[in-house]
Motif scaffolding. Structure first.
Motif, PDB file in Angstrom:
ATOM      1  N   VAL A  72      10.158   0.742  -7.082  1.00 36.53           N
ATOM      2  CA  VAL A  72      11.073  -0.358  -6.765  1.00 36.53           C
ATOM      3  C   VAL A  72      10.877  -0.731  -5.300  1.00 36.53           C
ATOM      4  O   VAL A  72      10.816   0.144  -4.432  1.00 36.53           O
ATOM      5  CB  VAL A  72      12.552   0.046  -6.996  1.00 36.53           C
ATOM      6  CG1 VAL A  72      13.478  -1.110  -6.641  1.00 36.53           C
ATOM      7  CG2 VAL A  72      12.786   0.485  -8.431  1.00 36.53           C
ATOM      8  N   ARG A  73      10.773  -2.029  -5.059  1.00 39.08           N
ATOM      9  CA  ARG A  73      10.617  -2.522  -3.684  1.00 39.08           C
ATOM     10  C   ARG A  73      11.334  -3.855  -3.574  1.00 39.08           C
ATOM     11  O   ARG A  73      11.136  -4.733  -4.381  1.00 39.08           O
ATOM     12  CB  ARG A  73       9.117  -2.662  -3.376  1.00 39.08           C
ATOM     13  CG  ARG A  73       8.773  -3.290  -2.042  1.00 39.08           C
ATOM     14  CD  ARG A  73       9.168  -2.475  -0.830  1.00 39.08           C
ATOM     15  NE  ARG A  73       8.501  -1.187  -0.754  1.00 39.08           N
ATOM     16  CZ  ARG A  73       8.683  -0.327   0.270  1.00 39.08           C
ATOM     17  NH1 ARG A  73       9.499  -0.628   1.268  1.00 39.08           N
ATOM     18  NH2 ARG A  73       8.076   0.838   0.253  1.00 39.08           N
ATOM     19  N   ARG A  74      12.165  -3.969  -2.561  1.00 42.02           N
ATOM     20  CA  ARG A  74      12.929  -5.196  -2.333  1.00 42.02           C
ATOM     21  C   ARG A  74      13.697  -5.615  -3.595  1.00 42.02           C
ATOM     22  O   ARG A  74      13.741  -6.787  -3.954  1.00 42.02           O
ATOM     23  CB  ARG A  74      12.014  -6.322  -1.844  1.00 42.02           C
ATOM     24  CG  ARG A  74      11.389  -6.025  -0.487  1.00 42.02           C
ATOM     25  CD  ARG A  74      10.391  -7.061  -0.046  1.00 42.02           C
ATOM     26  NE  ARG A  74       9.999  -6.878   1.356  1.00 42.02           N
ATOM     27  CZ  ARG A  74       9.008  -7.531   1.955  1.00 42.02           C
ATOM     28  NH1 ARG A  74       8.306  -8.429   1.277  1.00 42.02           N
ATOM     29  NH2 ARG A  74       8.714  -7.298   3.211  1.00 42.02           N
ATOM     30  N   ASN A 117       0.820   4.830  -2.323  1.00 37.42           N
ATOM     31  CA  ASN A 117       0.744   6.193  -1.795  1.00 37.42           C
ATOM     32  C   ASN A 117       1.966   7.028  -2.140  1.00 37.42           C
ATOM     33  O   ASN A 117       1.855   8.216  -2.426  1.00 37.42           O
ATOM     34  CB  ASN A 117       0.585   6.158  -0.270  1.00 37.42           C
ATOM     35  CG  ASN A 117      -0.797   5.713   0.144  1.00 37.42           C
ATOM     36  OD1 ASN A 117      -1.762   5.923  -0.601  1.00 37.42           O
ATOM     37  ND2 ASN A 117      -0.908   5.091   1.299  1.00 37.42           N
ATOM     38  N   ASP A 118       3.147   6.375  -2.085  1.00 35.23           N
ATOM     39  CA  ASP A 118       4.392   7.121  -2.284  1.00 35.23           C
ATOM     40  C   ASP A 118       4.864   7.096  -3.738  1.00 35.23           C
ATOM     41  O   ASP A 118       5.928   7.629  -4.042  1.00 35.23           O
ATOM     42  CB  ASP A 118       5.505   6.530  -1.397  1.00 35.23           C
ATOM     43  CG  ASP A 118       5.222   6.720   0.084  1.00 35.23           C
ATOM     44  OD1 ASP A 118       4.248   7.415   0.416  1.00 35.23           O
ATOM     45  OD2 ASP A 118       5.979   6.164   0.908  1.00 35.23           O
ATOM     46  N   HIS A 119       4.130   6.434  -4.591  1.00 30.97           N
ATOM     47  CA  HIS A 119       4.547   6.261  -5.988  1.00 30.97           C
ATOM     48  C   HIS A 119       5.906   5.574  -6.071  1.00 30.97           C
ATOM     49  O   HIS A 119       6.746   5.931  -6.897  1.00 30.97           O
ATOM     50  CB  HIS A 119       4.584   7.615  -6.735  1.00 30.97           C
ATOM     51  CG  HIS A 119       3.303   8.387  -6.605  1.00 30.97           C
ATOM     52  ND1 HIS A 119       2.190   8.122  -7.370  1.00 30.97           N
ATOM     53  CD2 HIS A 119       2.945   9.385  -5.763  1.00 30.97           C
ATOM     54  CE1 HIS A 119       1.214   8.929  -7.002  1.00 30.97           C
ATOM     55  NE2 HIS A 119       1.640   9.709  -6.027  1.00 30.97           N
ATOM     56  N   HIS A 132       0.834  -1.214   0.000  1.00 33.48           N
ATOM     57  CA  HIS A 132       0.000   0.000   0.000  1.00 33.48           C
ATOM     58  C   HIS A 132       0.868   1.264   0.000  1.00 33.48           C
ATOM     59  O   HIS A 132       0.537   2.257  -0.641  1.00 33.48           O
ATOM     60  CB  HIS A 132      -0.937   0.005   1.204  1.00 33.48           C
ATOM     61  CG  HIS A 132      -2.142  -0.873   1.014  1.00 33.48           C
ATOM     62  ND1 HIS A 132      -3.063  -1.081   2.011  1.00 33.48           N
ATOM     63  CD2 HIS A 132      -2.573  -1.577  -0.062  1.00 33.48           C
ATOM     64  CE1 HIS A 132      -4.023  -1.887   1.548  1.00 33.48           C
ATOM     65  NE2 HIS A 132      -3.739  -2.215   0.303  1.00 33.48           N
ATOM     66  N   ASP A 133       1.976   1.189   0.738  1.00 35.38           N
ATOM     67  CA  ASP A 133       2.860   2.355   0.828  1.00 35.38           C
ATOM     68  C   ASP A 133       3.382   2.768  -0.553  1.00 35.38           C
ATOM     69  O   ASP A 133       3.496   3.963  -0.847  1.00 35.38           O
ATOM     70  CB  ASP A 133       4.036   2.012   1.750  1.00 35.38           C
ATOM     71  CG  ASP A 133       4.992   3.177   1.925  1.00 35.38           C
ATOM     72  OD1 ASP A 133       4.581   4.176   2.552  1.00 35.38           O
ATOM     73  OD2 ASP A 133       6.116   3.108   1.412  1.00 35.38           O
ATOM     74  N   ASP A 134       3.691   1.791  -1.380  1.00 36.06           N
ATOM     75  CA  ASP A 134       4.208   2.128  -2.713  1.00 36.06           C
ATOM     76  C   ASP A 134       3.140   2.748  -3.612  1.00 36.06           C
ATOM     77  O   ASP A 134       3.480   3.495  -4.537  1.00 36.06           O
ATOM     78  CB  ASP A 134       4.838   0.887  -3.368  1.00 36.06           C
ATOM     79  CG  ASP A 134       6.202   0.566  -2.759  1.00 36.06           C
ATOM     80  OD1 ASP A 134       6.879   1.509  -2.289  1.00 36.06           O
ATOM     81  OD2 ASP A 134       6.588  -0.615  -2.738  1.00 36.06           O
TER      82      ASP A 134
END
Ligand code: IPE
Ligand code: IPE
Ligand code: MG
Ligand code: MG
Length: 322
Positions: free
Chosen positions: A99-101, A94-96, A90-92
């Motif tokens: 890249v994650r992990r 909101n924060d646009h 969800h954070d990605d």
């Protein structure tokens, strides 16, 4: 680049390695469903790894107070990590974050709607895992509530232009530290800790959670996307995080307004000031002293390798480069 895999975690904490593997297996089992998109997106974010800090803290807290039936705490540790995973999905949105992990984020691949639903799915799976745990449910529920409150306070503070240091601590206490607290408290409670030990573990978790988020915010400012495996530099661009709080002090000034426009100049000025001045050093010192205090609280636990491992995790949070 796949960073911080669960395998790394196993290698360094052999005492809880089997339990961590069981946590991994259980998380994959619970997201196995016939709605392929939910299954694939959930697997995508879980397979990417992550540090698995919160389940590790729960397992170590359990073992540190003398808990021996480690299988009893595995579903709770999995629930905690799934809640955290839901929150980053969800954070990605909101924060646009794209890249994650070390991988494209769920929203980057499947889009916002399906990222929203994947996060919802992971959050609701927490109920399933926690169902047998009666009163312990409230501890995790409180952390979930705090997380949503913290994220909301943050978005409001950016919007209202009142991202002061005081507000910053209120935000990070709820969005991040509350779940660290729950992980340690739940581990301790299930392991049969005394009330004094449970309180100490809860306070320990909360303080290291604050320290963890402060360092996370420092890294957002100083590290590259490649190094941290997630989109860097978003806080400053969006007028939040430690940088915003530092620039605002007790008196909110230009950060929030500047972030609302496309004028990169004011933000660049703030960044230059931060990197040149003592802000980063001050943040690291604050985090370090939170961790030192937290570790001292562990004195009420029996001496032993699991208590040492808890302290080691705490210290690693402020030393980390990703
Ligand atoms: C990221 O947490 C979200 C924050 C609270 C800053 P982690 O850094 O623990 O994320 P993973 O699980 O290792 O990816
Ligand atoms: C993360 O906040 C807190 C959550 C509860 C997800 P951030 O937005 O600072 O986390 P990263 O840096 O994207 O992981
Ligand atoms: Mg965020
Ligand atoms: Mg983010």
């Amino acid at each position: 680049v796949i960073k911080n895999t669960a395998q790394d975690v196993d290698a360094s904490y052999t005492g809880t390695a089997d339990a961590l593997r069981a946590v991994e297996q259980l998380m994959f089992d619970v997201v196995d469903c016939d709605v392929t998109l939910l299954r694939d997106a959930s697997r995508h974010i879980l397979e990417a790894g992550g540090k698995r800090l919160r389940p590790r803290l729960a397992l170590l807290s359990y073992a540190a107070v003398g808990g021996t039936r480690i299988a009893d705490v595995v579903p709770v540790a999995a629930a905690i990590e799934l809640m955290h995973t839901a929150s980053v999905v969800h954070d990605d949105i909101n924060d646009h974050g794209v890249v994650r992990r070390g991988r494209p984020s769920v929203n980057a691949i499947w889009g916002r709607t399906f990222a929203l639903l994947t996060g919802d799915y992971l959050f609701t799976k927490v109920y399933e895992l926690m169902a047998p745990y009666q009163d312990y449910n409230i501890v995790l529920a409180e952390a979930a509530v705090a997380l949503v409150e913290g994220e909301t306070l943050q978005a409001s503070a950016v919007k209202e232009g009142n991202f002061t240091r005081e507000v910053y601590y209120e935000i990070i206490g709820r969005k991040t530290a509350a779940l660290f607290r729950a992980a340690c408290r739940l581990g301790g409670s299930l392991g049969g800790a005394t009330l004094e030990q449970i309180d100490a573990l809860a306070a320990f978790g909360y303080q290291i959670g604050l320290a963890f988020q402060i360092i996370d915010d420092v890294l957002d400012l100083t590290a590259s996307t490649d190094a941290i495996g997630k989109s860097a530099g978003l806080d400053l661009a969006q007028g939040k995080g430690y940088a915003a709080a530092y620039a605002n002090g007790q008196e909110p000034v230009a950060v929030a307004e500047a972030s609302g426009h496309n004028s990169t100049d004011p933000m660049e000025t703030i960044k230059r000031k931060l990197l040149k001045g003592d802000a980063i050093g001050e943040a690291r010192m604050t985090a370090r002293s939170l961790v030192d205090n937290a570790v001292a609280m562990l004195d009420v636990l029996p001496d032993g390798p699991n208590r040492d491992a808890l302290a080691e995790v705490a210290l690693s949070l402020v030393e980390r480069e990703f």
